[in-house]
Design a protein around this motif. Structure first.
Motif, PDB file in Angstrom:
ATOM      1  N   GLY A 135      58.367  22.689  57.591  1.00  0.00           N
ATOM      2  CA  GLY A 135      59.377  22.349  56.608  1.00  0.00           C
ATOM      3  C   GLY A 135      59.334  20.875  56.242  1.00  0.00           C
ATOM      4  N   LEU A 136      59.059  20.011  57.223  1.00  0.00           N
ATOM      5  CA  LEU A 136      58.908  18.582  56.961  1.00  0.00           C
ATOM      6  C   LEU A 136      57.696  18.326  56.070  1.00  0.00           C
ATOM      7  N   ARG A 137      56.619  19.056  56.321  1.00  0.00           N
ATOM      8  CA  ARG A 137      55.419  18.924  55.476  1.00  0.00           C
ATOM      9  C   ARG A 137      55.737  19.305  54.033  1.00  0.00           C
ATOM     10  N   ARG A 138      56.561  20.305  53.845  1.00  0.00           N
ATOM     11  CA  ARG A 138      56.950  20.696  52.487  1.00  0.00           C
ATOM     12  C   ARG A 138      57.754  19.594  51.804  1.00  0.00           C
ATOM     13  N   LEU A 139      58.677  18.940  52.544  1.00  0.00           N
ATOM     14  CA  LEU A 139      59.466  17.855  51.962  1.00  0.00           C
ATOM     15  C   LEU A 139      58.580  16.700  51.518  1.00  0.00           C
ATOM     16  N   LEU A 140      57.546  16.430  52.295  1.00  0.00           N
ATOM     17  CA  LEU A 140      56.628  15.344  51.939  1.00  0.00           C
ATOM     18  C   LEU A 140      55.808  15.699  50.702  1.00  0.00           C
ATOM     19  N   ALA A 141      55.496  16.978  50.557  1.00  0.00           N
ATOM     20  CA  ALA A 141      54.696  17.405  49.409  1.00  0.00           C
ATOM     21  C   ALA A 141      55.509  17.427  48.129  1.00  0.00           C
ATOM     22  N   ARG A 142      56.812  17.725  48.245  1.00  0.00           N
ATOM     23  CA  ARG A 142      57.719  17.834  47.106  1.00  0.00           C
ATOM     24  C   ARG A 142      57.203  18.899  46.134  1.00  0.00           C
ATOM     25  N   ARG A 143      57.576  18.758  44.866  1.00  0.00           N
ATOM     26  CA  ARG A 143      57.234  19.803  43.904  1.00  0.00           C
ATOM     27  C   ARG A 143      55.770  19.800  43.508  1.00  0.00           C
ATOM     28  N   GLY A 144      55.110  18.690  43.741  1.00  0.00           N
ATOM     29  CA  GLY A 144      53.721  18.595  43.318  1.00  0.00           C
ATOM     30  C   GLY A 144      52.747  19.220  44.289  1.00  0.00           C
ATOM     31  N   GLY A 145      53.255  19.785  45.378  1.00  0.00           N
ATOM     32  CA  GLY A 145      52.372  20.338  46.385  1.00  0.00           C
ATOM     33  C   GLY A 145      51.758  21.658  45.972  1.00  0.00           C
ATOM     34  N   THR A 146      50.708  22.029  46.656  1.00  0.00           N
ATOM     35  CA  THR A 146      50.070  23.320  46.426  1.00  0.00           C
ATOM     36  C   THR A 146      50.718  24.354  47.347  1.00  0.00           C
ATOM     37  N   PHE A 147      50.210  25.565  47.306  1.00  0.00           N
ATOM     38  CA  PHE A 147      50.711  26.592  48.213  1.00  0.00           C
ATOM     39  C   PHE A 147      50.329  26.233  49.639  1.00  0.00           C
ATOM     40  N   PRO A 148      51.212  26.506  50.603  1.00  0.00           N
ATOM     41  CA  PRO A 148      52.516  27.155  50.480  1.00  0.00           C
ATOM     42  C   PRO A 148      53.681  26.177  50.369  1.00  0.00           C
ATOM     43  N   TRP A 149      53.399  24.899  50.128  1.00  0.00           N
ATOM     44  CA  TRP A 149      54.436  23.865  50.219  1.00  0.00           C
ATOM     45  C   TRP A 149      55.353  23.845  49.003  1.00  0.00           C
ATOM     46  N   ARG A 150      55.015  24.517  47.946  1.00  0.00           N
ATOM     47  CA  ARG A 150      55.845  24.498  46.745  1.00  0.00           C
ATOM     48  C   ARG A 150      56.957  25.549  46.785  1.00  0.00           C
ATOM     49  N   GLY A 151      57.017  26.353  47.809  1.00  0.00           N
ATOM     50  CA  GLY A 151      58.028  27.396  47.892  1.00  0.00           C
ATOM     51  C   GLY A 151      59.415  26.860  48.204  1.00  0.00           C
ATOM     52  N   GLN A 152      60.421  27.682  47.946  1.00  0.00           N
ATOM     53  CA  GLN A 152      61.803  27.351  48.275  1.00  0.00           C
ATOM     54  C   GLN A 152      62.125  27.994  49.617  1.00  0.00           C
ATOM     55  N   TYR A 153      61.927  27.233  50.696  1.00  0.00           N
ATOM     56  CA  TYR A 153      62.081  27.791  52.034  1.00  0.00           C
ATOM     57  C   TYR A 153      63.549  28.128  52.310  1.00  0.00           C
ATOM     58  N   LEU A 154      63.772  29.284  52.884  1.00  0.00           N
ATOM     59  CA  LEU A 154      65.113  29.746  53.223  1.00  0.00           C
ATOM     60  C   LEU A 154      65.271  29.772  54.736  1.00  0.00           C
ATOM     61  N   SER A 155      66.344  29.203  55.227  1.00  0.00           N
ATOM     62  CA  SER A 155      66.580  29.208  56.670  1.00  0.00           C
ATOM     63  C   SER A 155      66.960  30.609  57.141  1.00  0.00           C
ATOM     64  N   VAL A 156      66.831  30.826  58.430  1.00  0.00           N
ATOM     65  CA  VAL A 156      67.213  32.113  59.001  1.00  0.00           C
ATOM     66  C   VAL A 156      68.696  32.370  58.780  1.00  0.00           C
ATOM     67  N   ARG A 157      69.501  31.331  58.930  1.00  0.00           N
ATOM     68  CA  ARG A 157      70.948  31.499  58.749  1.00  0.00           C
ATOM     69  C   ARG A 157      71.284  31.944  57.341  1.00  0.00           C
ATOM     70  N   ARG A 158      70.657  31.318  56.341  1.00  0.00           N
ATOM     71  CA  ARG A 158      70.938  31.700  54.962  1.00  0.00           C
ATOM     72  C   ARG A 158      70.452  33.120  54.679  1.00  0.00           C
ATOM     73  N   THR A 159      69.287  33.462  55.190  1.00  0.00           N
ATOM     74  CA  THR A 159      68.771  34.818  54.984  1.00  0.00           C
ATOM     75  C   THR A 159      69.688  35.851  55.620  1.00  0.00           C
ATOM     76  N   LYS A 160      70.190  35.563  56.809  1.00  0.00           N
ATOM     77  CA  LYS A 160      71.135  36.471  57.457  1.00  0.00           C
ATOM     78  C   LYS A 160      72.416  36.617  56.641  1.00  0.00           C
ATOM     79  N   ASP A 161      72.901  35.511  56.084  1.00  0.00           N
ATOM     80  CA  ASP A 161      74.111  35.565  55.269  1.00  0.00           C
ATOM     81  C   ASP A 161      73.902  36.451  54.042  1.00  0.00           C
ATOM     82  N   TRP A 162      72.774  36.294  53.389  1.00  0.00           N
ATOM     83  CA  TRP A 162      72.490  37.123  52.217  1.00  0.00           C
ATOM     84  C   TRP A 162      72.393  38.597  52.593  1.00  0.00           C
TER      85      TRP A 162
END
Length: 246
Positions: free
Chosen positions: A126-153
């Motif tokens: 997840g930290l690697r994704r933050l460093l890549a920001r929107r300009g990153g390639t796969f898989p860093w450009r995804g909108q990562y969902l936490s386990v807690r949020r997924t459970k809530d949904w």
């Protein structure tokens, strides 16, 4: 190597490291889920239903060598027609993950299961994704969902989460050599920081309010049989030698 999709990334050392862990976990989690129809949505080049024993198992994706070509947010299946749905890294790369889960809830039978895998934002990956920001390639450009949020949904849609696990604790290094050197973190992570793996897997079961299993009412049957059974009369002696029933 030009990484244009998640499938391309899975061919890299990083992707193979993740795929090895997820394949083993999918095999375990789907082995004891029973029914008739099971579908894997997304990643058609992977066979995550391999460990399941349902008679009809197939894959669905927007493209590729699949049985059904469709988008995850508009599934062409009848309501309450599937017993198991797999979502391998579908939610974090979907424009409308809420709609994807709504569609899954619609097509699942009561007590049907969904198994989700996703990248964990609370991890080194997840930290690697933050460093890549929107300009990153796969898989860093995804909108990562936490386990807690997924459970809530899932809970909002009437799902009960049953089990889950985290894996891939090594840093997001790019070479097989360095991934192998960091392998010791997988064993340490399960023990010391189990919620910070780079990926997670979660199972939800669709519950339907007001539904209950109809079983034979053995208690009422025993009570009725007891009332109808003959009861031995007890007799006692009274003065004068006359027997009186009681």
């Amino acid at each position: 190597m030009s990484i244009l999709s998640l499938s391309d990334w899975l061919e890299t050392p990083q992707g193979q490291y993740l795929l090895q862990w997820e394949q083993a976990k999918f095999d375990v989690m789907v082995a004891d889920i029973f029914g008739y129809n099971a579908v894997q949505i997304g990643l058609p080049e992977c066979e995550f239903l391999h460990g399941n024993r349902m008679p009809y198992r197939f894959r669905c994706a927007a493209f590729g060598d699949v049985a059904v070509v469709a988008n995850a947010d508009a599934l062409p299946f009848a309501s309450t027609s599937l017993d198991l749905v797999l979502l391998p890294h579908v939610l974090e790369f979907s424009r409308n993950p809420h709609q994807v889960l709504r569609e899954v809830e619609r097509v699942l039978v009561p007590e049907g299961s969904v198994v989700i895998s996703g990248f964990n934002p609370l991890s080194l990956w997840g930290l690697r994704r933050l460093l890549a920001r929107r300009g990153g390639t796969f898989p860093w450009r995804g909108q990562y969902l936490s386990v807690r949020r997924t459970k809530d949904w899932l809970a909002l849609l009437g799902f009960e989460t049953q089990s889950g696990s985290f894996g891939c604790y090594a840093p997001a290094v790019t070479t097989a050599k360095w991934l192998e050197r960091w392998r010791f973190m997988d064993k340490a992570g399960d023990r010391w920081w189990p919620y910070f793996g780079g990926t997670y897997m979660l199972q939800g079961i669709k519950r339907v309010q007001g539904m209950r299993l109809i079983t034979p009412n053995w208690r009422d049957r025993r009570a009725t049989a007891k009332r109808l059974s003959p009861v031995a009369q007890r007799r006692r002696q009274v003065p004068g030698g006359v027997q009186k029933t009681k």
